[in-house]
Design a protein around this motif. Sequence first.
Motif, PDB file in Angstrom:
ATOM      1  N   LEU A 230       0.954  -1.103  -0.012  1.00  0.00           N
ATOM      2  CA  LEU A 230       0.049  -0.103   0.012  1.00  0.00           C
ATOM      3  C   LEU A 230       0.892   1.203   0.024  1.00  0.00           C
ATOM      4  CD1 LEU A 230      -2.897  -0.928   2.640  1.00  0.00           C
ATOM      5  CD2 LEU A 230      -2.840  -0.833  -0.040  1.00  0.00           C
ATOM      6  N   ALA A 231       1.946   1.173   0.683  1.00  0.00           N
ATOM      7  CA  ALA A 231       2.890   2.450   0.732  1.00  0.00           C
ATOM      8  C   ALA A 231       3.638   2.697  -0.698  1.00  0.00           C
ATOM      9  CB  ALA A 231       3.894   1.923   1.629  1.00  0.00           C
ATOM     10  N   VAL A 232       3.838   1.460  -1.290  1.00  0.00           N
ATOM     11  CA  VAL A 232       4.449   1.862  -2.621  1.00  0.00           C
ATOM     12  C   VAL A 232       3.305   2.325  -3.561  1.00  0.00           C
ATOM     13  CG1 VAL A 232       5.627   0.507  -4.604  1.00  0.00           C
ATOM     14  CG2 VAL A 232       6.312   0.187  -2.237  1.00  0.00           C
TER      15      VAL A 232
ATOM     16  N   SER B  31       0.553   3.868  -2.998  1.00  0.00           N
ATOM     17  CA  SER B  31       0.229   5.083  -2.593  1.00  0.00           C
ATOM     18  C   SER B  31       1.255   6.309  -3.334  1.00  0.00           C
ATOM     19  CB  SER B  31       0.387   5.531  -1.069  1.00  0.00           C
ATOM     20  OG  SER B  31      -0.737   4.456  -0.385  1.00  0.00           O
ATOM     21  N   ALA B  32       2.473   5.741  -3.203  1.00  0.00           N
ATOM     22  CA  ALA B  32       3.701   6.536  -3.822  1.00  0.00           C
ATOM     23  C   ALA B  32       3.616   7.002  -5.416  1.00  0.00           C
ATOM     24  CB  ALA B  32       5.018   6.104  -3.192  1.00  0.00           C
ATOM     25  N   ILE B  33       3.062   5.845  -5.629  1.00  0.00           N
ATOM     26  CA  ILE B  33       2.816   5.639  -7.335  1.00  0.00           C
ATOM     27  C   ILE B  33       1.813   6.663  -7.787  1.00  0.00           C
ATOM     28  CG2 ILE B  33       2.217   4.500  -9.229  1.00  0.00           C
ATOM     29  CD1 ILE B  33       3.783   2.345  -8.203  1.00  0.00           C
ATOM     30  N   LEU B  34       0.729   6.580  -7.067  1.00  0.00           N
ATOM     31  CA  LEU B  34      -0.353   7.402  -7.207  1.00  0.00           C
ATOM     32  C   LEU B  34      -0.096   8.844  -7.113  1.00  0.00           C
ATOM     33  CD1 LEU B  34      -3.494   5.746  -5.347  1.00  0.00           C
ATOM     34  CD2 LEU B  34      -2.996   5.709  -7.853  1.00  0.00           C
ATOM     35  N   VAL B  35       0.818   9.307  -5.821  1.00  0.00           N
ATOM     36  CA  VAL B  35       0.978  10.643  -5.638  1.00  0.00           C
ATOM     37  C   VAL B  35       1.955  11.078  -7.085  1.00  0.00           C
ATOM     38  CG1 VAL B  35       2.861  12.039  -4.252  1.00  0.00           C
ATOM     39  CG2 VAL B  35       0.900  10.553  -3.187  1.00  0.00           C
ATOM     40  N   PHE B  36       2.836   9.894  -7.377  1.00  0.00           N
ATOM     41  CA  PHE B  36       3.775  10.530  -8.549  1.00  0.00           C
ATOM     42  C   PHE B  36       3.072  10.769  -9.866  1.00  0.00           C
ATOM     43  CE2 PHE B  36       5.990   8.972 -12.246  1.00  0.00           C
ATOM     44  CZ  PHE B  36       6.952  10.103 -12.258  1.00  0.00           C
TER      45      PHE B  36
ATOM     46  N   LEU C  71      -3.695   0.173 -12.358  1.00  0.00           N
ATOM     47  CA  LEU C  71      -3.256   0.463 -10.886  1.00  0.00           C
ATOM     48  C   LEU C  71      -4.656  -0.099 -10.118  1.00  0.00           C
ATOM     49  CD1 LEU C  71      -1.460   3.798 -10.733  1.00  0.00           C
ATOM     50  CD2 LEU C  71      -0.566   1.591 -10.511  1.00  0.00           C
ATOM     51  N   THR C  72      -5.931   0.081 -10.408  1.00  0.00           N
ATOM     52  CA  THR C  72      -7.027  -0.208  -9.725  1.00  0.00           C
ATOM     53  C   THR C  72      -6.961  -1.891  -9.692  1.00  0.00           C
ATOM     54  OG1 THR C  72      -8.313   1.846 -10.081  1.00  0.00           O
ATOM     55  CG2 THR C  72      -9.363   0.033  -9.545  1.00  0.00           C
ATOM     56  N   ALA C  73      -6.805  -2.248 -10.791  1.00  0.00           N
ATOM     57  CA  ALA C  73      -6.849  -3.705 -10.887  1.00  0.00           C
ATOM     58  C   ALA C  73      -5.960  -4.127 -10.095  1.00  0.00           C
ATOM     59  CB  ALA C  73      -6.694  -4.400 -12.549  1.00  0.00           C
ATOM     60  N   ILE C  74      -4.665  -3.480 -10.184  1.00  0.00           N
ATOM     61  CA  ILE C  74      -3.519  -4.425  -9.289  1.00  0.00           C
ATOM     62  C   ILE C  74      -3.786  -4.219  -7.673  1.00  0.00           C
ATOM     63  CG2 ILE C  74      -0.967  -3.894  -8.403  1.00  0.00           C
ATOM     64  CD1 ILE C  74      -0.340  -3.091 -11.241  1.00  0.00           C
ATOM     65  N   LEU C  75      -4.580  -3.172  -7.419  1.00  0.00           N
ATOM     66  CA  LEU C  75      -4.822  -2.898  -6.103  1.00  0.00           C
ATOM     67  C   LEU C  75      -5.939  -4.046  -5.543  1.00  0.00           C
ATOM     68  CD1 LEU C  75      -5.049  -1.239  -3.203  1.00  0.00           C
ATOM     69  CD2 LEU C  75      -6.635   0.018  -4.151  1.00  0.00           C
ATOM     70  N   LEU C  76      -7.032  -4.169  -6.344  1.00  0.00           N
ATOM     71  CA  LEU C  76      -8.036  -5.194  -6.029  1.00  0.00           C
ATOM     72  C   LEU C  76      -7.451  -6.602  -6.234  1.00  0.00           C
ATOM     73  CD1 LEU C  76     -10.951  -3.740  -8.482  1.00  0.00           C
ATOM     74  CD2 LEU C  76     -10.501  -3.614  -5.742  1.00  0.00           C
ATOM     75  N   ALA C  77      -6.548  -6.915  -7.182  1.00  0.00           N
ATOM     76  CA  ALA C  77      -5.895  -8.372  -6.956  1.00  0.00           C
ATOM     77  C   ALA C  77      -5.069  -8.457  -5.788  1.00  0.00           C
ATOM     78  CB  ALA C  77      -4.975  -8.484  -8.121  1.00  0.00           C
ATOM     79  N   VAL C  78      -4.063  -7.502  -5.465  1.00  0.00           N
ATOM     80  CA  VAL C  78      -3.274  -7.903  -4.457  1.00  0.00           C
ATOM     81  C   VAL C  78      -4.258  -7.810  -2.865  1.00  0.00           C
ATOM     82  CG1 VAL C  78      -1.558  -6.774  -2.805  1.00  0.00           C
ATOM     83  CG2 VAL C  78      -1.293  -6.880  -5.341  1.00  0.00           C
TER      84      VAL C  78
END
Length: 408
Positions: free
Chosen positions: A16-18, A20-25, A114-121
Amino acid sequence: MNPLNERQTRGYFLFLAVFSAILVFLAFLGGWVQTQLLGEAIAQREAAIASSLTEQGVPLTALATAFKNTEVTKSGLSFLTKIGHSKDTPIWLTASTDKSSAWFLTFGVCAMLLTAILLAVSFFHLSRRERLYTQAADILSKFAAGDFSVRLPRNQPGALYRMFTRADQLAMALYSQNEAEHKSQEFLKQTISDISHQLKTPLSALSMYLEILQNETENPGTVRKFSEKALRSLSRIENFIQTLLKIARLDADSISFESKPCNISSLAAQATEEFRTQAASENKKLLMEGPSDAYLLCDSLWTKEALANLVKNALEHTSSGSTIRITWQNTSLTTRILVSDDGCGIPPEDIHHIFKRFYRSQTPSHSQGIGLGLPLAKAIVEGQSGILSVQSHPGEGTTFTMSFLTKP
């Protein structure tokens, strides 16, 4: 308490930290790109307007004045509205539609990915937790059913695994308690059976003697003979019950031993006094050997009881002409009282069981007592922080040793 001690939670938090960092970037990148596109759109629009006006012969000074002007008039707004340009018109699209669309499409695809990755993880993490919870629930169900052959996951950091460890420890405590209760029930069952067996013989004999006495009231000799036998049977029952009560009191810790200096020679004489007539009638010798000034710090009444049981046991397991010795020794560390005989000895298969209650040797040649004398003696000695041990060699004899720490 650190929630990140658990490995799975720590891994998910790191993801989640990584993420979130990607989203901010991407947010900063999107803002920068949008600013660049907007700048390009404005510059292109201004260039197009300037080109059109110069082609129509508008003086350059008028154009420069127009571009430097910051004042907005109603006539100007009215003109723009008439030609289809207002504040709601996307300026960058009018200038660079293809480029803007490409950038927006790129950001849309990235957002979906990114949403798909978040849901999968997240699904993978929750699935692992669900499997862990299901495994724990199945194991707890087995614990409830009495199956303690499995163990909960443990030996890992984290509050969940600490809870599993505590639950596992609780299960082991319940298992030990169940085992103890089972053994206690089996012991109680066996004890009741042994007590019934021990009482059955004298009670049957007593019933027979009373029946004979009832039928032989006119024969004084018969009455006297069977009255004595009846009294012996009653005495046997009384001794048996008294011994049981003493052991029960020792088990319940309801006896307080009163330790006082006691002369060992006097203690041995009192313990053997009641057996001297029996020993003489059976042609057996009772000998006492030891320093006359030796003392032992003990409860004299109970220690005499233990010593008497050892002497009685020796008399029961020796033949005519045997010698039974009571000896004692004092050292700087211990005081020992030994009861030795030259009888038949104890078979190797029996020696580890002789202190069990109601234990009777399987060897037919051995005299069969009630099986309580030695357990009572052991309980008395150990109740005074002593040790009762035995050494025996078949055909050579047996030695019981009561050992006590020498106290100042």
